[in-house]
Design a protein around this motif. Structure first.
Motif, PDB file in Angstrom:
ATOM      1  N   ILE A  20      -9.390 -15.364  -0.210  1.00  7.02           N
ATOM      2  CA  ILE A  20      -8.382 -16.069   0.580  1.00  7.02           C
ATOM      3  C   ILE A  20      -8.413 -17.543   0.191  1.00  7.02           C
ATOM      4  O   ILE A  20      -9.421 -18.229   0.378  1.00  7.02           O
ATOM      5  CB  ILE A  20      -8.648 -15.908   2.087  1.00  7.02           C
ATOM      6  N   GLY A  21      -7.302 -18.013  -0.363  1.00  5.63           N
ATOM      7  CA  GLY A  21      -7.234 -19.394  -0.816  1.00  5.63           C
ATOM      8  C   GLY A  21      -6.566 -20.306   0.191  1.00  5.63           C
ATOM      9  O   GLY A  21      -6.255 -19.916   1.322  1.00  5.63           O
ATOM     10  N   GLU A  22      -6.330 -21.534  -0.233  1.00  5.55           N
ATOM     11  CA  GLU A  22      -5.655 -22.499   0.625  1.00  5.55           C
ATOM     12  C   GLU A  22      -4.232 -22.043   0.924  1.00  5.55           C
ATOM     13  O   GLU A  22      -3.560 -21.470   0.064  1.00  5.55           O
ATOM     14  CB  GLU A  22      -5.627 -23.871  -0.061  1.00  5.55           C
ATOM     15  N   GLY A  23      -3.791 -22.290   2.138  1.00  6.01           N
ATOM     16  CA  GLY A  23      -2.446 -21.894   2.529  1.00  6.01           C
ATOM     17  C   GLY A  23      -2.301 -20.412   2.799  1.00  6.01           C
ATOM     18  O   GLY A  23      -1.188 -19.925   2.964  1.00  6.01           O
ATOM     19  N   GLY A  24      -3.429 -19.661   2.812  1.00  5.16           N
ATOM     20  CA  GLY A  24      -3.367 -18.232   3.102  1.00  5.16           C
ATOM     21  C   GLY A  24      -3.017 -17.358   1.924  1.00  5.16           C
ATOM     22  O   GLY A  24      -2.756 -16.162   2.097  1.00  5.16           O
ATOM     23  N   ARG A  25      -3.011 -17.924   0.724  1.00  2.00           N
ATOM     24  CA  ARG A  25      -2.712 -17.113  -0.458  1.00  2.00           C
ATOM     25  C   ARG A  25      -3.923 -16.241  -0.798  1.00  2.00           C
ATOM     26  O   ARG A  25      -5.055 -16.715  -0.860  1.00  2.00           O
ATOM     27  CB  ARG A  25      -2.373 -18.020  -1.636  1.00  2.00           C
ATOM     28  N   VAL A  26      -3.646 -14.939  -1.029  1.00  3.60           N
ATOM     29  CA  VAL A  26      -4.720 -13.983  -1.302  1.00  3.60           C
ATOM     30  C   VAL A  26      -4.609 -13.480  -2.736  1.00  3.60           C
ATOM     31  O   VAL A  26      -3.538 -13.035  -3.172  1.00  3.60           O
ATOM     32  CB  VAL A  26      -4.658 -12.781  -0.324  1.00  3.60           C
ATOM     33  N   THR A  27      -5.702 -13.555  -3.460  1.00  2.00           N
ATOM     34  CA  THR A  27      -5.776 -12.965  -4.797  1.00  2.00           C
ATOM     35  C   THR A  27      -6.766 -11.805  -4.743  1.00  2.00           C
ATOM     36  O   THR A  27      -7.848 -11.928  -4.164  1.00  2.00           O
ATOM     37  CB  THR A  27      -6.231 -13.991  -5.843  1.00  2.00           C
ATOM     38  N   THR A  28      -6.379 -10.690  -5.345  1.00  2.00           N
ATOM     39  CA  THR A  28      -7.198  -9.479  -5.274  1.00  2.00           C
ATOM     40  C   THR A  28      -7.479  -8.966  -6.679  1.00  2.00           C
ATOM     41  O   THR A  28      -6.559  -8.831  -7.496  1.00  2.00           O
ATOM     42  CB  THR A  28      -6.492  -8.383  -4.452  1.00  2.00           C
ATOM     43  N   ASP A  29      -8.745  -8.697  -6.960  1.00  2.00           N
ATOM     44  CA  ASP A  29      -9.156  -8.110  -8.229  1.00  2.00           C
ATOM     45  C   ASP A  29      -9.689  -6.705  -7.988  1.00  2.00           C
ATOM     46  O   ASP A  29     -10.420  -6.460  -7.025  1.00  2.00           O
ATOM     47  CB  ASP A  29     -10.264  -8.942  -8.882  1.00  2.00           C
ATOM     48  N   LYS A  30      -9.329  -5.780  -8.879  1.00  2.00           N
ATOM     49  CA  LYS A  30      -9.872  -4.428  -8.805  1.00  2.00           C
ATOM     50  C   LYS A  30     -11.198  -4.390  -9.552  1.00  2.00           C
ATOM     51  O   LYS A  30     -11.284  -4.805 -10.706  1.00  2.00           O
ATOM     52  CB  LYS A  30      -8.895  -3.419  -9.396  1.00  2.00           C
TER      53      LYS A  30
END
Length: 439
Positions: free
Chosen positions: A122-132
């Motif tokens: 969970i990054g700044e501003g609520g941006r989510v990056t997901t890795d498999k």
């Protein structure tokens, strides 16, 4: 001294500064009265499917849940509102979700029925990056992107040498290098991460210990669905179609000079090569049902004083650890309870299951009813039942603890513990509601 007087004495000591608040809270949480006072105080609604996993963060301010709707929700459970939620990217039901330590609760790892492990940041501003992160039978170093294959968990029977489907893993709090795994056979296996080879063909790994109740050794029936370690390295294992068992060091098969291999599981020339009657029998916790879904198991209390589990009957079971006595049974779901989790420091318990809500249990009068409302489609059936059995309900009485008694029909039923979802459950539920109206 009676329990009530002990509590009052502890309260006085706390107020005058003779008993630290933490010690007072621990004493309360370890008491039978605490267990019997739990009731549903909050319900957390957002998911649109069964809730298969719940876990508190390190300080207990947040609660994480994962669901069949493939989302995870981060809850401000005190205010009963979702603090943050996102889609995990999984293509099937989320089965487990966990905050990663030392990540300021911004790093979450999930696994699901699609066979994938995913890491969400969970990054700044609520941006989510997901890795498999590849597949379920690997270990991962989140500082890089490469999975490290540790070992395959193989069946001990060399005639089949099948891989074990793993359903549960738990880390020993006293020795974090050691962990237990369990799955589709009867054994709890203990591994030491310091002793796992990583040299290609020899990387199968060898357990340092096996645990299994003597009567299940070699049976290989339905497997184990959940594990939990106590503060003193005892292991709870909940067996599908069987009971929950508590293992200590003396229950280990290796400790008792038994090697788990083909000679133990199968001997073509005769019976098993050991005497079951000479093995110590682990403590069993009985009464719940674990057949339809993958159930967890847990300890409750500041010193792991109690054992708790959900059940196929929609109830939460709580046993006293020291003697296995069933202390409390609470209605926690309209169908099945899968998860029961204790707050890391507070007097709070969370539960989840087939229902779309997470339930928060605290001492006191119930803020929300723990018995689900009667389905309007069964009103006619309920009315008929009451007319036929009117004398039974009118001759019943209830005491202050919420039990209903009837001398003529020789039954006792606790209001919070009524079976749900089958005809008998509806009968008693409707009858009790009608009786309440008459009174």
């Amino acid at each position: 001294m009676p329990p009530e007087r002990k509590r009052m004495a502890g309260l006085r000591e706390r107020e005058v500064g003779e008993l630290p608040p933490r010690h007072f809270a621990n004493a309360i949480m370890a008491s039978k009265g605490f267990v019997q006072s739990l009731s549903i105080q909050k319900r957390l609604w957002k998911h649109r499917g069964c809730i298969n996993t719940i876990s508190f963060n390190a300080d207990g301010r947040l609660l994480l849940s994962g669901s069949d709707d493939r989302t995870v929700v981060m809850w401000n459970w005190v205010e009963e509102v979702p603090a943050f939620s996102f889609h995990t990217g999984h293509s099937n039901n989320v089965l487990h979700a966990q905050f990663m330590p030392f990540s300021d609760d911004r790093s979450i790892v999930t696994c699901a029925a699609d066979g994938e492990v995913r890491h969400s940041q969970i990054g700044e501003g609520g941006r989510v990056t997901t890795d498999k992160l590849v597949e379920l039978d690997f270990a991962f170093d989140l500082r890089g992107k490469d999975a490290v294959k540790l070992f395959k968990c193989k069946a001990a029977d060399h005639f089949t040498a099948d891989d074990i489907e793993l359903f549960a893993i738990a880390i020993d709090p006293r020795k974090p290098c050691c962990f237990a795994v369990a799955g589709s056979d009867e054994y709890v296996r203990i591994y030491d991460a310091r002793k796992i080879c990583q040299d290609g063909n020899s990387s199968l790994g060898h357990p340092t210990e096996h645990f299994c109740p003597p009567h299940l050794i070699g049976e290989n029936k339905d497997g184990i669905t959940g594990l939990a370690y106590s503060q003193t390295s005892e292991i709870l294992a909940t067996y599908s179609h069987d009971n929950i068992y508590l293992f200590s060091r003396e229950h280990g098969l290796h400790f008792n000079d038994i090697e788990v291999d083909e000679r133990l599981l199968m001997d073509e020339t005769g019976p098993l090569s050991f005497n079951r009657d000479k093995l110590p029998i682990p403590k069993a916790f009985k009464g719940h049902q674990n057949q339809r879904t993958i159930k967890g198991v847990n300890f409750l209390g500041p010193n792991c004083d109690y054992v708790t589990s959900g059940s196929d009957c929609g109830r939460i079971f709580i046993w006293r650890k020291k003697d296995g006595e069933l202390i409390r049974v609470m209605n926690g779901d309209t169908d099945i309870v899968n998860c029961v989790e204790q707050h890391p420091s507070g007097i709070v318990v969370a539960s989840s299951g087939i229902d779309n809500d997470v339930k928060i249990w605290e001492p006191g009068e119930g803020g929300n009813p723990s018995i689900a409302p009667v389905d309007k489609n069964l009103d006619i059936f309920g009315t008929y039942f009451f007319k036929v059995n009117e004398d039974m309900w009118l001759s019943s009485s209830s005491d202050s603890d919420g039990f209903i008694y009837n001398d003529d029909f020789d039954y006792v039923m606790e209001l919070d513990d009524i079976l749900y979802g089958n005809e008998l459950g509806w009968v008693f539920r409707i009858g009790i509601l009608v009786k309440a109206i008459i009174q």
